[in-house]
Enzyme design. Structure first.
Site, PDB file in Angstrom:
ATOM      1  N   ASN A 178       0.863  -1.186   0.000  1.00 19.04           N
ATOM      2  CA  ASN A 178       0.000   0.000   0.000  1.00 19.04           C
ATOM      3  C   ASN A 178       0.892   1.226   0.000  1.00 19.04           C
ATOM      4  O   ASN A 178       1.346   1.687   1.044  1.00 19.04           O
ATOM      5  CB  ASN A 178      -0.910  -0.017   1.231  1.00 19.04           C
ATOM      6  N   GLU A 179       1.127   1.721  -1.189  1.00 18.81           N
ATOM      7  CA  GLU A 179       2.049   2.838  -1.353  1.00 18.81           C
ATOM      8  C   GLU A 179       1.362   4.154  -0.983  1.00 18.81           C
ATOM      9  O   GLU A 179       0.136   4.195  -0.854  1.00 18.81           O
ATOM     10  CB  GLU A 179       2.526   2.898  -2.818  1.00 18.81           C
ATOM     11  N   PRO A 180       2.138   5.246  -0.803  1.00 22.78           N
ATOM     12  CA  PRO A 180       1.547   6.538  -0.480  1.00 22.78           C
ATOM     13  C   PRO A 180       0.372   6.846  -1.403  1.00 22.78           C
ATOM     14  O   PRO A 180       0.448   6.621  -2.617  1.00 22.78           O
ATOM     15  CB  PRO A 180       2.702   7.516  -0.699  1.00 22.78           C
ATOM     16  N   SER A 182      -2.558   5.437  -0.735  1.00 21.65           N
ATOM     17  CA  SER A 182      -3.538   4.367  -0.488  1.00 21.65           C
ATOM     18  C   SER A 182      -4.556   4.826   0.544  1.00 21.65           C
ATOM     19  O   SER A 182      -4.207   5.471   1.532  1.00 21.65           O
ATOM     20  CB  SER A 182      -2.832   3.112   0.055  1.00 21.65           C
ATOM     21  N   THR A 197      10.331   2.185  -3.763  1.00 24.20           N
ATOM     22  CA  THR A 197      10.169   0.748  -3.477  1.00 24.20           C
ATOM     23  C   THR A 197      10.909  -0.066  -4.531  1.00 24.20           C
ATOM     24  O   THR A 197      11.582  -1.058  -4.232  1.00 24.20           O
ATOM     25  CB  THR A 197       8.662   0.385  -3.489  1.00 24.20           C
TER      26      THR A 197
END
Ligand code: F6R
Length: 650
Positions: A178-180, A182, A197
């Site tokens: 869940n990347e920024p 999300s 990432t």
């Protein structure tokens, strides 16, 4: 279904965590955090908590539903779970697992798939029924991904939700993938990976271009519904994001902050990952402190930096306004404290890293006697010696000490195929010219002409890559003034896997280090205390030295042996920890640069660059200049550059 209490209160889990530092809940921390002296101990505690849960559920005839993570953080947890299965009869028959994520697209049998990771680290070694294993499927055609994600959610719900969720954290603040950006409500879905990432994954994939751009991940909401969550973070690289997660505002910019809203979450840290938390970084801002000498030094360096004044200009008001009035009360006055600290820092500076002969050494970092010392400089890879302490190396030789350099590993995986091919073809052509049989070298040339860098090099390719680095290291060490018989190649076997992942340290590795120390009987050992290199090799190399020293501790020569730690290309000691700072003149900086230039295979686009695009010599220079600038800002003499060391007492 049972509701589990937070595990620190849970009778069935029966876990007691060890506390480090202040244990009072501070106004800064919004989550339950436990700090351990090192990650191995924390991992054992987590594994015990999981094992207790599995056994508790089994005793009630229920399934134990575990949400599992991959990556470097949980590896030792899985190791301990496997040990508990093999040695303490922990059964996984009642365990159902749901993995957090998988790259997309990704074949199961790809070495980098999370499917492979989980089988290698856990599933193949325990008795979990294969039908109980759930991992998002990276092989599905795109149109089938969404329904599969919904089915994943549904299956978790059918089991009554996750009893336990294990998490790591990415430097972007991701949990799962869940990347920024999300949302708090997100469910299992396809997601685009953040650039950072992908940078972090690049060395596993041998280049960022080969890291998939997308992944399937459980959502924030899926994770938060777990009855119990443990997030693990190790190492200084995670320290900044840990601070934001624990002390920052809840925001999708750092998705892990959503865990602040999940009361059954505990964050487990090692000391390095906890370093940015206010209670450790600036404890004087939290409440009264026990003012040890190192803490005073840390606080005053911080204060000077914070108010932008040299130490000798700090006033009572500066101290009082920055949470240090109790320190003033103990020490009497800012004037006395300033002078004391200024002198302490002044005494760390020396142009005589091997000790200045025949002078009073009471306030010098090194002993004056013996005037000529025997020194071993351990270099984990064949270039850390010159990158990290090239200036000090040159001075030690110039000042007449008997310096030995010991390259601990071959460093072969960091040589690109195209470099190796150049040497292999040269040898091949030379052989043909001399009418020498060329079959072996032909095989190497063929292997190296492959389209893509391989995950695994053959032994022959590894040996040619190792020879390239050996040649560079010899040239660099000769340039620093060493005769060949003082240049040692240990070729520690733990490194020789042909890929990024190395074997654990074995007795043979330690023996090699021990034999050299016994032979040289050094007065000084320099070793890499830089635990931040990408594949962890520096840490393993340092462990080998510690263990060798431990075996030798009763030998009389060891009583006179001091161990100095330097840091590598990746980061520097904080100023307040430095115990010896060796200044470099502009000419010495240039000479050091020349020594680094001998390592041609590590120039111009190296294999394991990390996210920092500067070359190693640039990083070294910038870092050494930054140290000099920081000393100068504290009010000490202005130098061109400085190399820094911390003494390790054993
Ligand atoms: C892994 C995962 C990721 C990692 C995170 C930290 O399944 O979902 O969130 O936990 O990227 O990775 P490491 O532990 O390698 O630093």
């Amino acid at each position: 279904m049972i509701d589990l209490l937070p595990i620190h209160n849970s009778p069935e889990a029966n876990i007691s965590y060890q506390h480090i530092g202040r244990t009072d809940i501070t106004r800064f921390e919004k989550m339950h955090v436990e700090v351990f002296s090192e990650s191995g101990l924390a991992s054992i505690a987590v594994a015990r908590e999981i094992a207790n849960l599995i056994r508790y559920k089994a005793s009630k005839g229920e399934a134990c539903v575990l949400g599992l993570a991959t990556g470097s953080s949980p590896i030792k947890v899985y190791e301990e779970l496997v040990r508990l299965h093999q040695e303490e009869e922990l059964s996984f028959q009642n365990v159902v697992t749901f993995n957090l994520d998988e790259y997309y697209p990704m074949a199961q049998n790809n070495a980098q798939s999370y499917w492979s990771f989980m089988h290698e680290h856990l599933f193949d070694d325990v008795d979990i029924p294969p039908e109980n294993i759930n991992i998002p499927d990276g092989t599905l055609p795109l149109e089938e991904v969404y329904p599969a994600c919904m089915a994943y959610e549904e299956k978790i719900s059918q089991y009554g939700g996750l009893d336990f969720q294990l998490l790591g954290i990415g430097r972007t603040g991701h949990i799962g993938f869940n990347e920024p950006g999300s949302s708090n409500q997100s469910l299992t879905r396809l997601i685009t990976l953040d650039h950072l990432t992908r940078v972090d994954a690049a060395s596993d994939f041998r280049g960022i271009d080969k890291v998939p751009k997308r992944a399937i991940t459980m959502g924030i909401n899926t994770i938060k519904k777990a009855h119990r969550i443990i997030l693990l973070a190790w190492g200084y690289k995670k320290a900044k994001v840990v601070k934001k997660t624990v002390e920052g505002k809840v925001s999708s910019a750092i998705p892990a902050t959503f865990l602040q809203e999940q009361p059954n979450t505990t964050i487990l840290l090692d000391e390095e990952a906890s370093a940015e938390l206010t209670r450790f970084k600036t404890p004087w801002l939290v409440g009264p402190c026990e003012w040890t000498e190192p803490l005073k030094r840390k606080a005053i360096v911080w204060l000077s930096h914070n108010v932008g004044k040299p130490i000798l200009k700090l006033t009572e008001r500066n101290y009082n306004e920055n949470g240090m009035s109790d320190l003033l009360a103990i020490e009497g006055s800012a004037y006395a404290l300033n002078i004391k600290m200024h002198n302490t820092l002044q005494h760390t500076i020396t142009g005589w890293p091997g000790g200045k002969p025949h002078v009073d050494d009471s306030y010098r970092p090194e002993r004056a006697e013996p005037a000529k010392k025997r020194v071993i400089l351990f270099s984990p890879h064949p270039d850390d010696d010159v990158i990290s302490m090239g200036g000090t190396f040159l001075r030690l030789v110039d000042q007449g000490h008997e310096v030995h350099v010991a390259y601990q590993t071959s460093g072969n995986i960091a040589v690109a195929d195209h470099d190796a091919l150049r040497f292999a073809e040269f040898t091949h052509n030379l052989n043909q010219l001399n009418k020498v049989s060329t079959q072996e070298i032909e095989e190497i040339v063929t292997e190296l002409q492959r389209e893509e860098d391989s995950e695994l090099d053959s032994l022959k390719v590894r040996s040619i890559k190792g020879l390239i680095r050996r040649g560079e290291a010899i040239a660099g060490a000769r340039y620093c003034g060493l005769p060949d018989n003082q240049i040692h190649f240990l070729n520690m076997p733990f490194y020789e896997t042909g890929r990024s992942k190395k074997n654990p340290l074995g007795p043979e590795d330690i023996q090699l280090v021990e034999t050299l120390i016994k032979e040289v009987k050094p007065h000084q050992i320099y070793a890499a205390g830089d635990l931040a290199d990408p594949h962890g090799t520096h840490k393993v190399c340092l462990d080998a030295i510690f263990r060798a020293i431990d075996h030798l501790k009763d030998q009389s020569f060891m009583k006179d042996c001091w161990l100095w730690l330097y840091r590598g290309a990746w980061h520097e000691w904080p100023i307040h920890e430095i115990e010896m700072a060796v200044p470099l003149s502009p000419q010495e900086v240039e000479k050091k640069r020349q020594a680094i230039f001998f390592h041609q295979s590590q120039k111009d686009g190296v294999m394991f660059q990390g996210e920092d695009s500067r070359e190693f010599w640039q990083r070294a220079e910038d870092r050494n200049q930054a140290t000099a600038t920081l000393y100068n800002q504290l009010g000490l003499t202005e130098y061109e550059a400085m190399e820094a060391f911390v003494r390790h007492h054993f």
